[in-house]
Design an enzyme around this catalytic site. Structure first.
Site, PDB file in Angstrom:
ATOM      1  N   GLY A  37      36.264  15.565  64.318  1.00 42.33           N
ATOM      2  CA  GLY A  37      35.770  14.525  65.217  1.00 42.33           C
ATOM      3  C   GLY A  37      35.262  15.068  66.530  1.00 42.33           C
ATOM      4  N   CYS A  38      34.673  16.229  66.512  1.00 41.13           N
ATOM      5  CA  CYS A  38      34.243  16.951  67.708  1.00 41.13           C
ATOM      6  C   CYS A  38      32.717  16.987  67.786  1.00 41.13           C
ATOM      7  CB  CYS A  38      34.817  18.376  67.606  1.00 41.13           C
ATOM      8  SG  CYS A  38      34.280  19.539  68.861  1.00 41.13           S
ATOM      9  N   GLY A  39      32.194  17.131  68.979  1.00 38.62           N
ATOM     10  CA  GLY A  39      30.753  17.282  69.142  1.00 38.62           C
ATOM     11  C   GLY A  39      30.220  18.546  68.475  1.00 38.62           C
ATOM     12  N   THR A  41      31.403  19.596  65.514  1.00 37.54           N
ATOM     13  CA  THR A  41      31.649  19.458  64.075  1.00 37.54           C
ATOM     14  C   THR A  41      30.413  19.736  63.221  1.00 37.54           C
ATOM     15  OG1 THR A  41      33.487  17.943  64.460  1.00 37.54           O
ATOM     16  CG2 THR A  41      32.482  17.870  62.282  1.00 37.54           C
TER      17      THR A  41
END
Length: 179
Positions: A37-39, A41
């Site tokens: 759920g990371c930028g 990803t």
């Protein structure tokens, strides 16, 4: 101690399986702490491309999900695996979720950080500040954020450590030099 003395845990068929890093002896490794759920990803797509391009030459990416940075890998190991295979068609080995900093850090990451305390690539001031708050980072050698990368030569030596924002495409020439 060397990397081949360390074991990690992988989830297979609903069971935890201990995997000795010696299983990857004589391979070039790119070890990455990840989050779904990371930028950053979308790096999964480029990681998979890199893996498929060089896996037949002895290159392996080892994926270690970590929920220490703003809880961006909050699902179960099964959820994370399903997401990565469905969304990015990843085929490289994925291990159980681990801590990469702090009192519960995985032995592999303790070893990697000692072997390569300095990073290469463009530094991100924002990631440095945020990691101290959300990643339980207190030491300069601690992992800053998701998608920090360690490159390991065939002999088990950690040769480079890359900033989280360093893309797999930017790591490719260093991988090639070891293949």
């Amino acid at each position: 101690m060397n990397i081949y003395d360390i074991k990690a845990i992988k989830r297979e068929n609903g069971q935890d399986v201990e995997v000795p890093m010696s299983e990857f002896k004589d391979k070039v490794l790119l070890i990455v702490n990840t989050a779904t759920g990371c930028g950053l990803t979308p790096q999964y797509e480029a990681l998979e491309t890199l893996y498929r391009k060089y896996k037949n030459r002895g290159f392996v990416i080892l994926d270690f999900p970590c929920n220490q940075f703003m809880e961006q890998a909050s699902g179960s190991d099964e959820d994370i695996n399903s997401f990565c295979t469905a969304r990015y068609d990843t085929t490289f080995p994925r291990f159980k979720k681990i801590d990469v900093n702090g009192s519960h850090e995985a032995p592999l990451y303790k070893f990697l950080k000692q072997a390569a305390p300095k990073r290469e690539g463009k530094k991100s001031f924002m990631l440095s500040i945020t990691s101290r708050v959300n990643g339980k980072s207190t030491l300069a050698s601690d992992i800053k954020w998701n998608f920090e990368k360690f490159l390991v030569a065939r002999d088990g030596q950690v040769v480079k450590r890359f900033e989280p924002t360093t893309t797999p495409e930017q790591v490719e020439s260093s991988v090639l030099a070891l293949l």
